[in-house]
Write a protein that holds these residues in place. Structure first.
Motif, PDB file in Angstrom:
ATOM      1  N   ARG A  59      46.590  34.114  37.105  1.00 55.71           N
ATOM      2  CA  ARG A  59      45.652  34.889  37.903  1.00 55.71           C
ATOM      3  C   ARG A  59      46.239  36.229  38.313  1.00 55.71           C
ATOM      4  O   ARG A  59      45.509  37.197  38.509  1.00 55.71           O
ATOM      5  N   TYR A  60      47.561  36.316  38.441  1.00 57.90           N
ATOM      6  CA  TYR A  60      48.171  37.564  38.876  1.00 57.90           C
ATOM      7  C   TYR A  60      47.980  38.654  37.828  1.00 57.90           C
ATOM      8  O   TYR A  60      47.414  39.714  38.099  1.00 57.90           O
ATOM      9  N   VAL A  61      48.441  38.386  36.598  1.00 58.88           N
ATOM     10  CA  VAL A  61      48.284  39.367  35.532  1.00 58.88           C
ATOM     11  C   VAL A  61      46.823  39.452  35.109  1.00 58.88           C
ATOM     12  O   VAL A  61      46.301  40.535  34.837  1.00 58.88           O
ATOM     13  N   GLY A  62      46.141  38.318  35.061  1.00 60.96           N
ATOM     14  CA  GLY A  62      44.733  38.325  34.709  1.00 60.96           C
ATOM     15  C   GLY A  62      43.921  39.207  35.628  1.00 60.96           C
ATOM     16  O   GLY A  62      43.010  39.923  35.192  1.00 60.96           O
ATOM     17  N   SER A  63      44.246  39.202  36.909  1.00 63.45           N
ATOM     18  CA  SER A  63      43.531  40.050  37.871  1.00 63.45           C
ATOM     19  C   SER A  63      43.743  41.521  37.575  1.00 63.45           C
ATOM     20  O   SER A  63      42.837  42.345  37.740  1.00 63.45           O
ATOM     21  N   GLN A  64      44.954  41.885  37.126  1.00 60.33           N
ATOM     22  CA  GLN A  64      45.212  43.279  36.756  1.00 60.33           C
ATOM     23  C   GLN A  64      44.375  43.697  35.548  1.00 60.33           C
ATOM     24  O   GLN A  64      43.850  44.818  35.496  1.00 60.33           O
ATOM     25  N   VAL A  65      44.248  42.789  34.586  1.00 55.00           N
ATOM     26  CA  VAL A  65      43.422  43.072  33.413  1.00 55.00           C
ATOM     27  C   VAL A  65      41.961  43.253  33.833  1.00 55.00           C
ATOM     28  O   VAL A  65      41.288  44.211  33.423  1.00 55.00           O
ATOM     29  N   VAL A  66      41.461  42.338  34.647  1.00 53.01           N
ATOM     30  CA  VAL A  66      40.071  42.402  35.088  1.00 53.01           C
ATOM     31  C   VAL A  66      39.815  43.686  35.869  1.00 53.01           C
ATOM     32  O   VAL A  66      38.781  44.343  35.698  1.00 53.01           O
ATOM     33  N   GLN A  67      40.752  44.063  36.738  1.00 50.74           N
ATOM     34  CA  GLN A  67      40.591  45.303  37.504  1.00 50.74           C
ATOM     35  C   GLN A  67      40.489  46.512  36.579  1.00 50.74           C
ATOM     36  O   GLN A  67      39.634  47.383  36.757  1.00 50.74           O
TER      37      GLN A  67
END
Length: 332
Positions: free
Chosen positions: A100-108
């Motif tokens: 979720r940490y890196v995934g959140s950066q991608v989504v942002q």
């Protein structure tokens, strides 16, 4: 004038400058040419939306590579360049996104780019999705997975913003551009049917309470919301959603989707018009190709096959025809 937005999302191992992402330029040029050739009397207005996320994981992957190279045994391994530039980036991009940490950066990053590139869209405009490889998984995850529903996680507001851009996607299905077609290239999304919650069994309860079983819930499952999108689109358009899935015979990551998606989300064949397209370039089927198609040599060239969609005339022609076909569908 109605605009057809062609939104691209690349897969793993794509490294470019964020402000100058060019990975889709060649394919979009071919699509635009074929959609507006001299045989078509009514020209279409197409706009390319190349979303880019390939630089999010670079620092973490480089740190891991440096650690591996410090090993005294690294120099004894075979295929070191292949390990460093292919396997590490391929697996690294996928593994890091799942967190979720890196995934959140991608989504942002995807949300911010979408807000800029789709600014000014009109109610009658149409949206066409063109995804490659892991990009298919990312897009479907952002649009439909329950793991982005928790408002306390960093990616929540950005996933919600992306969902608001697509008509029919919860929680605001009445908002956004109507999705007119989907095009998946070299997609491994079929493998993610393994996490479909409808097929999950029940596990024995080990808590010591009177409850004997409990259901498994998987936050990565995409099928419930995808079903809602398809139903909402059908109610709006009265026609099936067009979906083309391109498969290069030598691409080890590409899998058929037509039968699978019908089983998962459209058992009656009411909402989806899915077609698997196995690419048939004449160079692929000469005598030499037939001789080595099941060999290790073919697998070693799988990377070239996996990237071939971006320059394929066949892919561009099919997407262009689908866009023109969707332009004839009425909008309520």
């Amino acid at each position: 004038m109605v605009t057809d937005y062609v939104l691209f999302i690349h897969g793993v191992n794509t490294r470019e400058e964020r402000e100058k992402a060019t990975y889709a330029d060649n394919l979009f040029r071919l699509i635009e040419e074929k959609a507006n050739d001299t045989e078509n009397n009514l020209p279409l207005t197409l706009k390319s939306i190349p979303l880019y996320w390939g630089d999010v994981n670079i620092a973490t992957e480089q740190k891991l590579l440096s650690t591996l190279q410090d090993s005294p045994d690294w120099k004894h391994l075979w295929f070191r360049e292949f390990r460093e530039k292919q396997i590490l980036q391929f697996a690294g991009d996928a593994a890091l996104y799942i967190s979720r940490y890196v995934g959140s950066q991608v989504v942002q990053q995807l949300a911010e780019q979408s807000q800029t590139m789709l600014k000014g869209w009109q109610p009658k405009d149409r949206l066409h999705l063109v995804t490659h490889s892991w990009g298919t998984v990312i897009l479907f995850d952002v649009l439909f997975a329950a793991r982005w529903d928790e408002d306390k996680i960093p990616g929540y507001p950005y996933a919600k913003a992306i969902r608001d851009f697509v008509f029919g996607v919860e929680p605001n299905p009445e908002k956004g551009i109507r999705l007119s077609s989907i095009h998946t290239m070299g997609s491994p999304v079929a493998l993610f049917s393994l996490i479909d919650v409808k097929e999950n069994p029940t596990l024995p309860n080990t808590t010591g309470t009177d409850i004997n079983t409990h259901n498994i819930t998987n936050t990565h499952d995409i099928t419930p919301r995808l079903e809602e999108l398809l139903e909402n689109l059908y109610q709006s358009l009265g026609k099936k959603l067009l979906w083309k899935n391109f498969i290069h015979p030598g691409d080890p990551v590409a899998y058929p989707l037509a039968t699978l998606m019908t089983q998962l989300v459209d058992g009656n064949g009411k909402y989806l018009d899915v077609q698997d397209i196995v690419m048939h370039n004449k160079e692929l089927f000469d005598f030499f190709t037939q001789a080595v198609s099941q060999s290790v040599l073919a697998l070693l060239h799988g990377g070239d096959a996996h990237s071939s969609y971006w320059k394929s005339e066949e892919v561009a022609q099919t997407i262009a025809q689908t866009i023109r076909r969707s332009a004839k569908q009425p909008v309520a």
